[in-house]
Design a protein around this motif. Structure first.
Motif, PDB file in Angstrom:
ATOM      1  N   ASN A  11       2.804 -60.696  -2.262  1.00  0.00           N
ATOM      2  CA  ASN A  11       3.475 -61.993  -2.115  1.00  0.00           C
ATOM      3  C   ASN A  11       4.216 -62.093  -0.789  1.00  0.00           C
ATOM      4  OD1 ASN A  11       2.618 -63.096  -4.554  1.00  0.00           O
ATOM      5  ND2 ASN A  11       4.312 -62.195  -5.698  1.00  0.00           N
ATOM      6  N   ASP A  12       4.778 -60.967  -0.328  1.00  0.00           N
ATOM      7  CA  ASP A  12       5.451 -60.959   0.973  1.00  0.00           C
ATOM      8  C   ASP A  12       4.455 -61.279   2.092  1.00  0.00           C
ATOM      9  OD1 ASP A  12       7.919 -60.305  -0.128  1.00  0.00           O
ATOM     10  OD2 ASP A  12       7.558 -58.143   0.038  1.00  0.00           O
ATOM     11  N   GLY A  15       3.510 -64.803   2.146  1.00  0.00           N
ATOM     12  CA  GLY A  15       4.610 -65.648   2.615  1.00  0.00           C
ATOM     13  C   GLY A  15       4.921 -65.510   4.089  1.00  0.00           C
ATOM     14  N   LEU A  16       4.168 -64.689   4.811  1.00  0.00           N
ATOM     15  CA  LEU A  16       4.393 -64.538   6.244  1.00  0.00           C
ATOM     16  C   LEU A  16       4.123 -65.858   6.973  1.00  0.00           C
ATOM     17  CD1 LEU A  16       2.679 -61.060   6.918  1.00  0.00           C
ATOM     18  CD2 LEU A  16       5.134 -61.579   7.044  1.00  0.00           C
ATOM     19  N   PRO A  17       4.808 -66.096   8.095  1.00  0.00           N
ATOM     20  CA  PRO A  17       4.550 -67.330   8.857  1.00  0.00           C
ATOM     21  C   PRO A  17       3.158 -67.302   9.468  1.00  0.00           C
ATOM     22  CG  PRO A  17       5.953 -65.845  10.102  1.00  0.00           C
ATOM     23  CD  PRO A  17       5.850 -65.256   8.723  1.00  0.00           C
ATOM     24  N   LEU A  18       2.690 -68.443   9.876  1.00  0.00           N
ATOM     25  CA  LEU A  18       1.380 -68.534  10.508  1.00  0.00           C
ATOM     26  C   LEU A  18       1.444 -68.004  11.937  1.00  0.00           C
ATOM     27  CD1 LEU A  18       0.176 -72.067   9.338  1.00  0.00           C
ATOM     28  CD2 LEU A  18      -0.510 -69.840   8.426  1.00  0.00           C
ATOM     29  N   GLY A  61       2.284 -62.859  12.377  1.00  0.00           N
ATOM     30  CA  GLY A  61       1.953 -63.932  11.451  1.00  0.00           C
ATOM     31  C   GLY A  61       0.492 -63.917  11.037  1.00  0.00           C
ATOM     32  N   ILE A  62       0.220 -64.548   9.912  1.00  0.00           N
ATOM     33  CA  ILE A  62      -1.134 -64.558   9.373  1.00  0.00           C
ATOM     34  C   ILE A  62      -1.933 -65.735   9.921  1.00  0.00           C
ATOM     35  CG2 ILE A  62      -0.571 -63.324   7.257  1.00  0.00           C
ATOM     36  CD1 ILE A  62      -0.363 -66.003   5.811  1.00  0.00           C
ATOM     37  N   LEU A  94      -6.135 -59.490  -2.207  1.00  0.00           N
ATOM     38  CA  LEU A  94      -5.290 -60.178  -1.236  1.00  0.00           C
ATOM     39  C   LEU A  94      -6.154 -60.921  -0.215  1.00  0.00           C
ATOM     40  CD1 LEU A  94      -2.557 -60.760   0.154  1.00  0.00           C
ATOM     41  CD2 LEU A  94      -2.797 -58.552   1.320  1.00  0.00           C
ATOM     42  N   ALA A  95      -7.226 -60.286   0.227  1.00  0.00           N
ATOM     43  CA  ALA A  95      -8.119 -60.926   1.197  1.00  0.00           C
ATOM     44  C   ALA A  95      -8.713 -62.221   0.637  1.00  0.00           C
ATOM     45  CB  ALA A  95      -9.238 -59.965   1.592  1.00  0.00           C
TER      46      ALA A  95
END
Length: 283
Positions: A11-12, A15-18, A61-62, A94-95
């Motif tokens: 979940n962390d 929740g990462l920023p883009l 970021g993701i 997760l992927a």
């Protein structure tokens, strides 16, 4: 990478920023583009590239490619260096979640090839991934990613033949079409692997046709020796596995053992498919 992920939940990560830095986006895209080539030439280089992609995602970021990155990391976790099947399976989930959340439909071929081809085979029935490989191909047709789209057809073919026991006549027709599609798309690496699978099908059917002659106007041994000279580890590895599997099926254990030992020089840097492991244990 393991230290970076310590104490961070799925979940962390979600929740990462883009990722917005254009230079970092260009970097992760470059790593993405050379991944398949690096794996074909030097499989042990691929995990290093995957680690870089994951670190970029954690630190900056993701982005849509992060789904592929975590899938690759999961594939490394289930590899022989770790055999962390639970951890790899979590990264695979997760992927898929990242891919869906970021609506990264253009990366379905890459994520499906990685998750359903290398990770989920250790936790789910082989049949569960067959449809996903075909979905990956169809997504590749829509997005233009035929490199991994055709890869999905390869994953489907080898799994259906070696682990799912599909009808040989059906596989003969399907894989013949897949090889022609790979030829049309200029996917030479996948084409040679598909032809090797098709030739295996023909031998099991008792056919006198040689798939290598049909598609390359050459024979398997000539192509294999060429691959040895060119250090094409991917093709060498697959030809040796095909020969090893056939020797095993026809009861020639001595030859199968020799081929098993010969193939060890073409390390994948991974556990590979369960069929390879089962054959290794028997031999």
């Amino acid at each position: 990478v393991k230290r970076s992920l310590r104490g961070i939940s799925e979940n962390d990560i979600l929740g990462l920023p883009l990722m917005t830095d254009e230079r970092k986006l260009a970097c992760i895209q470059f790593l993405n583009l050379i991944m398949n080539a690096s794996y074909s030439v030097e499989p042990l280089l691929a995990p290093i590239l995957a680690f870089r992609m994951v670190r970029l995602s954690i630190d900056h970021g993701i982005c849509k490619l992060s789904a592929f990155a975590f899938g690759l990391y999961g594939a490394w976790l289930v590899s022989a260096a770790n055999s962390d099947f639970e951890g790899g399976y979590r990264m695979g989930r997760l992927a898929i979640t990242l891919m869906n959340r970021l609506e990264a439909k253009e990366f379905i071929p890459r994520v499906h090839t990685t998750v359903y081809g290398f990770i989920n085979i250790w936790k789910e029935p082989f049949q569960a991934g067959l449809g996903k490989h075909l979905e990956g191909y169809e997504a590749g047709v829509l997005s233009g990613d035929m490199e991994y789209g055709i890869g999905g057809l390869f994953q489907y073919s080898t799994t259906a033949l070696n682990m799912c026991g599909e009808n040989l006549e059906t596989l003969d027709n399907n894989i013949r079409l897949y090889a022609r599609r790979a030829m049309q798309c200029g996917q030479k690496v996948a084409l040679k692997s598909l032809v090797a699978i098709h030739d295996q099908v023909l031998i099991l059917m008792g056919s006198s046709e040689c798939s290598f002659s049909s598609f390359f106007d050459s024979d398997e041994e000539a192509l294999y020796q060429s691959a040895v000279r060119e250090n094409d580890k991917s093709f060498c590895r697959f030809v040796l596995f095909k020969r090893k599997f056939l020797a095993f099926l026809f009861g020639d254990m001595e030859t199968a053992l020799e081929l098993f030992e010969l193939g060890s020089q073409y390390s994948m840097g991974a556990n590979g498919r369960l069929s390879h492991i089962i054959l290794g244990i028997v031999l």
